[in-house]
Design a protein around this motif. Sequence first.
Motif, PDB file in Angstrom:
ATOM      1  N   PRO A 131       0.829  -1.212   0.000  1.00 21.38           N
ATOM      2  CA  PRO A 131       0.000   0.000   0.000  1.00 21.38           C
ATOM      3  C   PRO A 131       0.861   1.259   0.000  1.00 21.38           C
ATOM      4  N   ARG A 132       0.366   2.276  -0.708  1.00 16.08           N
ATOM      5  CA  ARG A 132       1.129   3.523  -0.843  1.00 16.08           C
ATOM      6  C   ARG A 132       1.344   4.160   0.532  1.00 16.08           C
ATOM      7  N   ALA A 133       2.598   4.541   0.802  1.00 14.46           N
ATOM      8  CA  ALA A 133       2.910   5.123   2.115  1.00 14.46           C
ATOM      9  C   ALA A 133       3.064   6.630   1.984  1.00 14.46           C
ATOM     10  N   LEU A 134       2.648   7.368   3.007  1.00 12.82           N
ATOM     11  CA  LEU A 134       2.838   8.819   3.009  1.00 12.82           C
ATOM     12  C   LEU A 134       4.224   9.140   3.559  1.00 12.82           C
ATOM     13  N   PRO A 135       4.777  10.322   3.153  1.00 18.54           N
ATOM     14  CA  PRO A 135       6.074  10.679   3.735  1.00 18.54           C
ATOM     15  C   PRO A 135       5.975  10.723   5.258  1.00 18.54           C
ATOM     16  N   PHE A 136       6.996  10.310   5.914  1.00 19.58           N
ATOM     17  CA  PHE A 136       7.157  10.328   7.384  1.00 19.58           C
ATOM     18  C   PHE A 136       6.270   9.323   8.123  1.00 19.58           C
ATOM     19  N   ILE A 137       4.950   9.346   7.873  1.00 18.58           N
ATOM     20  CA  ILE A 137       4.128   8.448   8.692  1.00 18.58           C
ATOM     21  C   ILE A 137       3.925   7.094   8.030  1.00 18.58           C
ATOM     22  N   GLY A 138       4.313   6.973   6.792  1.00 16.88           N
ATOM     23  CA  GLY A 138       4.167   5.688   6.110  1.00 16.88           C
ATOM     24  C   GLY A 138       2.711   5.269   6.018  1.00 16.88           C
ATOM     25  N   ASN A 139       2.407   4.057   6.515  1.00 13.34           N
ATOM     26  CA  ASN A 139       1.033   3.529   6.435  1.00 13.34           C
ATOM     27  C   ASN A 139       0.285   3.632   7.751  1.00 13.34           C
ATOM     28  N   HIS A 141      -1.531   5.850   9.153  1.00 16.84           N
ATOM     29  CA  HIS A 141      -2.916   6.346   9.103  1.00 16.84           C
ATOM     30  C   HIS A 141      -3.872   5.242   8.631  1.00 16.84           C
ATOM     31  N   GLN A 142      -3.376   4.374   7.691  1.00 16.52           N
ATOM     32  CA  GLN A 142      -4.262   3.304   7.200  1.00 16.52           C
ATOM     33  C   GLN A 142      -4.442   2.222   8.266  1.00 16.52           C
ATOM     34  N   ILE A 143      -3.362   1.966   9.021  1.00 19.57           N
ATOM     35  CA  ILE A 143      -3.471   0.963  10.100  1.00 19.57           C
ATOM     36  C   ILE A 143      -4.511   1.448  11.109  1.00 19.57           C
ATOM     37  N   ARG A 144      -4.444   2.745  11.394  1.00 18.02           N
ATOM     38  CA  ARG A 144      -5.399   3.339  12.346  1.00 18.02           C
ATOM     39  C   ARG A 144      -6.825   3.202  11.835  1.00 18.02           C
ATOM     40  N   ARG A 145      -6.969   3.478  10.523  1.00 15.96           N
ATOM     41  CA  ARG A 145      -8.311   3.397   9.932  1.00 15.96           C
ATOM     42  C   ARG A 145      -8.835   1.953   9.964  1.00 15.96           C
ATOM     43  N   SER A 146      -7.936   0.994   9.792  1.00 18.75           N
ATOM     44  CA  SER A 146      -8.366  -0.421   9.791  1.00 18.75           C
ATOM     45  C   SER A 146      -8.645  -0.923  11.204  1.00 18.75           C
ATOM     46  N   LYS A 147      -8.338  -0.132  12.194  1.00 21.51           N
ATOM     47  CA  LYS A 147      -8.565  -0.409  13.625  1.00 21.51           C
ATOM     48  C   LYS A 147      -7.538  -1.351  14.246  1.00 21.51           C
ATOM     49  N   GLY A 161      -1.268  -9.653  -2.261  1.00 25.32           N
ATOM     50  CA  GLY A 161      -0.808 -11.046  -2.180  1.00 25.32           C
ATOM     51  C   GLY A 161      -0.142 -11.375  -0.855  1.00 25.32           C
ATOM     52  N   ASP A 162       0.528 -12.528  -0.825  1.00 26.40           N
ATOM     53  CA  ASP A 162       1.045 -13.061   0.441  1.00 26.40           C
ATOM     54  C   ASP A 162       2.316 -12.385   0.945  1.00 26.40           C
ATOM     55  N   VAL A 163       2.953 -11.620   0.070  1.00 18.91           N
ATOM     56  CA  VAL A 163       4.177 -10.929   0.506  1.00 18.91           C
ATOM     57  C   VAL A 163       4.077  -9.480   0.057  1.00 18.91           C
ATOM     58  N   PHE A 164       3.959  -8.560   0.999  1.00 19.51           N
ATOM     59  CA  PHE A 164       3.900  -7.147   0.602  1.00 19.51           C
ATOM     60  C   PHE A 164       4.612  -6.282   1.633  1.00 19.51           C
ATOM     61  N   THR A 165       4.899  -5.057   1.207  1.00 17.17           N
ATOM     62  CA  THR A 165       5.687  -4.171   2.071  1.00 17.17           C
ATOM     63  C   THR A 165       4.792  -3.113   2.695  1.00 17.17           C
ATOM     64  N   ILE A 166       5.029  -2.846   3.968  1.00 16.40           N
ATOM     65  CA  ILE A 166       4.366  -1.695   4.586  1.00 16.40           C
ATOM     66  C   ILE A 166       5.464  -0.799   5.145  1.00 16.40           C
ATOM     67  N   THR A 317       4.641   1.714  19.322  1.00 12.15           N
ATOM     68  CA  THR A 317       3.815   2.549  18.452  1.00 12.15           C
ATOM     69  C   THR A 317       4.453   3.930  18.295  1.00 12.15           C
ATOM     70  N   LEU A 318       4.879   4.520  19.425  1.00 10.81           N
ATOM     71  CA  LEU A 318       5.433   5.883  19.363  1.00 10.81           C
ATOM     72  C   LEU A 318       6.725   5.935  18.557  1.00 10.81           C
ATOM     73  N   ARG A 319       7.541   4.880  18.680  1.00 11.38           N
ATOM     74  CA  ARG A 319       8.815   4.847  17.960  1.00 11.38           C
ATOM     75  C   ARG A 319       8.581   4.997  16.465  1.00 11.38           C
ATOM     76  N   ASN A 320       7.395   4.591  16.018  1.00 15.53           N
ATOM     77  CA  ASN A 320       7.107   4.595  14.599  1.00 15.53           C
ATOM     78  C   ASN A 320       6.664   5.946  14.061  1.00 15.53           C
ATOM     79  N   ILE A 321       6.456   6.904  14.947  1.00 13.66           N
ATOM     80  CA  ILE A 321       5.967   8.197  14.461  1.00 13.66           C
ATOM     81  C   ILE A 321       7.060   9.244  14.621  1.00 13.66           C
ATOM     82  N   PRO A 322       7.666   9.660  13.503  1.00 17.04           N
ATOM     83  CA  PRO A 322       8.718  10.652  13.621  1.00 17.04           C
ATOM     84  C   PRO A 322       8.184  11.943  14.235  1.00 17.04           C
ATOM     85  N   PHE A 323       9.029  12.755  14.727  1.00 18.61           N
ATOM     86  CA  PHE A 323       8.731  14.052  15.357  1.00 18.61           C
ATOM     87  C   PHE A 323       8.125  13.905  16.760  1.00 18.61           C
ATOM     88  N   ILE A 324       7.280  12.867  16.975  1.00 22.18           N
ATOM     89  CA  ILE A 324       6.767  12.786  18.344  1.00 22.18           C
ATOM     90  C   ILE A 324       7.459  11.649  19.091  1.00 22.18           C
TER      91      ILE A 324
END
Length: 588
Positions: A131-139, A141-147, A161-166, A317-324
Motif C-alpha cells: 500500500p502507498r505510504a505517506l512521507p514520514f508516517i508511512g502507512n 494512518h491506514q493501520i489506524r483506519r483499519s482499527k 498477495g502473500d508478501v507485501f511491504t508496509i 507505536t510511538l517509535r514509529n511516528i517521527p517528530f513525536i
Amino acid sequence: MPASSDTWKAAEEYANFSSTKFNHKLCTKKFNMPLAMSGELVAEPMSKLLFLDKLDSFLGKNALLRSISKSDSFDNCIYSLAHLTCRTQSIKQNMELLEGKDACMTLSAFAVLLLVIYYVRTHCKRYPSGPRALPFIGNLHQIRRSKSIVNFCEQNRKIYGDVFTIEIGGTKRVVVSGYKAMHELLILHADCTSTRSIKAFTKTIQEDSKVNPGLVWAPFPQWKNIRKFAFTELKKEGMGKSIMELQILEEIDQYTSTFIQPNLSKPINMHLTLPQATCNIISQLVFGRRFEYNDEEFNRMMRALNESMGLISQATTLRNIPFISFLMKSVIMREQHLKRDVMIPTIRKYIEEHKKSLDPAAPRDLIDKLLIAANSQHGFSESNAAFVSFHLYAAGSETTATTLRWALLFMCKHPDIKRIVQLEIDEQIGLDHAASYKDHLHMPYTDAVLMETMRISNVVATSLPHYTSADIFIDGKMIPADTEILLNMASVLHDETVFEDPTKFKPERYLTGNIALKKQRTIPFGIGKRACLGESLAKMELFLFFVTLMQKYDVCLPPESAVTTDPVTTLLNMPQSYDILFSPRGYL
Ligand code: HEM
C-alpha cells in the motif's frame, strides 16, 4: 532536463540489439526526454557489458557509474545511466558557460553526482509492492483506519498477495501471510530468517540486548547455543512431561483456593491474578520454587512485568511516528526503571540465593545449570542468566494466562459447548479424580475446544519479529537482507479455505473433515527453528487448568456484563477485561 542526442543514440543502439522493450514513454516521463524520441523499439538481445561499454564511451570511463551498474538490475541500470548521462552532460554544458574551470564547481559537480548515486542506490533497494505510504508516517494512518494491524494486513493481502511491504515511520517491513509463504520463509529459508534483531522494539531493549541478549532477542549464532541449552535442560526439568503435572495441579489448587469463591454474587476479574499462577509454574522450572500470592516482592515483579508489557506496546507505536518519538522517552524511562530496578534485581537476588547453596555435581533447576554453564561454557554468563529467566517469565506467563481467559470467556458465551465439555470430563475423569494431561488423548471435544480457542484468539497476532540476514525470494518476491518481517498469523489461523466461518467459535470443526490439515494449520506457537520454546508446557498448563476449572465450577458472565469477544490488541490479542462468576457445578 532534455537528454542529449548522445544519450539517445546509446539508448537506441542498445534498443536495436535488445529483446526487451525499451520503454521510451517511461524514459520520456522519468528523465524529461524529448517527445520526438518516444515510441517503442524492439530488437535483438545484446550483452550487458557491450551496452555498458557503449555508454562508457559517452561517460568517459567513469568508475563510479560502473559500480552502480554492478549493484542494480539491468533495466534500472539503463535508466540510471541514461539519467546520469543527462546530468553529467548538463553539468558539463553549465561549466562551459562559466568562465574557467573552477575547482569549487568541479567539487560541486562531484557532490551532485554522489547525491544522484546515493539516490539511485537507496531507491533501487527492491521491496515487494504494498500500500502507498505517506512521507514520514508511512502507512500508520491506514493501520489506524483499519482499527488494528491484523485487519490492515488482511485487507492488503487481498490486493498485494502473500508478501507485501508496509512502511511504518520510515522503516519498511515486509508482511508475510498464508501457510505456504510462511513455510517457505521459516522452514525452507530458516538459515536466513531465524534471527531477531536488536533493532526491534525500543532502544532500551536494543541496549540491553547487546550485553545480555537473554533468549528471545538473542541474534542468530549466539541464540543457537542458548536456545539448545535452555530447551534441553527445561525438558530434563520436566517441561511438558508428566513429572511437571503435579506442580501444575498444585498451582491450580493454590489459585482456586485463594481467588475463587464459588459465589454467584461475587464476580472476579482474573486479568491480574492468572499470570501469577502461570508465572509460578515457570518459577518451578527456573528456580525450583513457587512464590506465595501475597509475597510482596513477587507481586511487585508481577505488577512490573504487566506494566512493562503495556509500556513496550506504547513505545513500539510511538517509535514509529517521527517528530513525536521524543514522547517515547518518558515511556522508555519508566520501562527501563521497571526492568533495571525491579524485575532484573529481583531475579538477580534469587540467583544470588541459589549461588550460596549451589552444588555443581547436583544442579537443582535451570538457574543452577545456567550458573554452571557460565563458568564453563563460552557464550554463557551469570548476568545473561538473569535475562534468560526474565524472558521465560515474560514469554510464558501472560501468553498462557491470556489464552486461558479467552477459553473461559468462550465458555460463558457458549453455555451449550461448556455443557458438552463438562459431560466429557464427567465421563472420562469423573468429579473426584484430578485431571492428568494424558486424559486429552481420549477427550477429543475438550481438546478441540482448546485448539479452537487458540486458533480464534490468535494471541500473538504478528508473532515476534524475524529478520532476513540475506536477500531471499518468497512467493517469487525478493525480500532484501536486513528487513524486519511481520508474520500475519491471522492469515493462517483464520484461513477460510481451511476453516469455514473462521471467525465463529466452532470446536466441532476439529472433529470432522480434513482434521489433519486443520491441526497442521493451527499454529499459534509459530513454526520453524524460532517457534515457541514453551509450547509443550503451555499446552499442558492450558489443559490441566481448563479441565480442573470446568470440572469443579460452572462459569457465567454477570447479567449486566457488556463484554464481547472482540479483541483488544496491544502486544497480545487480549480479551476485553471482564468479570466472571463461578458457582459450584450443577448450581446454574
Ligand atoms: C499459549 C501460550 C503461548 C503462545 C500462544 C506462545 C506463542 C509464541 C510465539 C508465536 C512465539 C514466536 C515464534 C516466532 O518467533 O516465530 C513464541 C516465542 C517464544 N515463547 Fe511462547 N507462547 C506461549 C507460551 C510460552 C511459554 C509457557 C513459554 C515458556 C516456557 C514460552 C517461551 C517462549 C520463548 C522463550 C520464545 C522465544 C523463542 C526464541 O526466540 O527462540 N512461550 N511464543
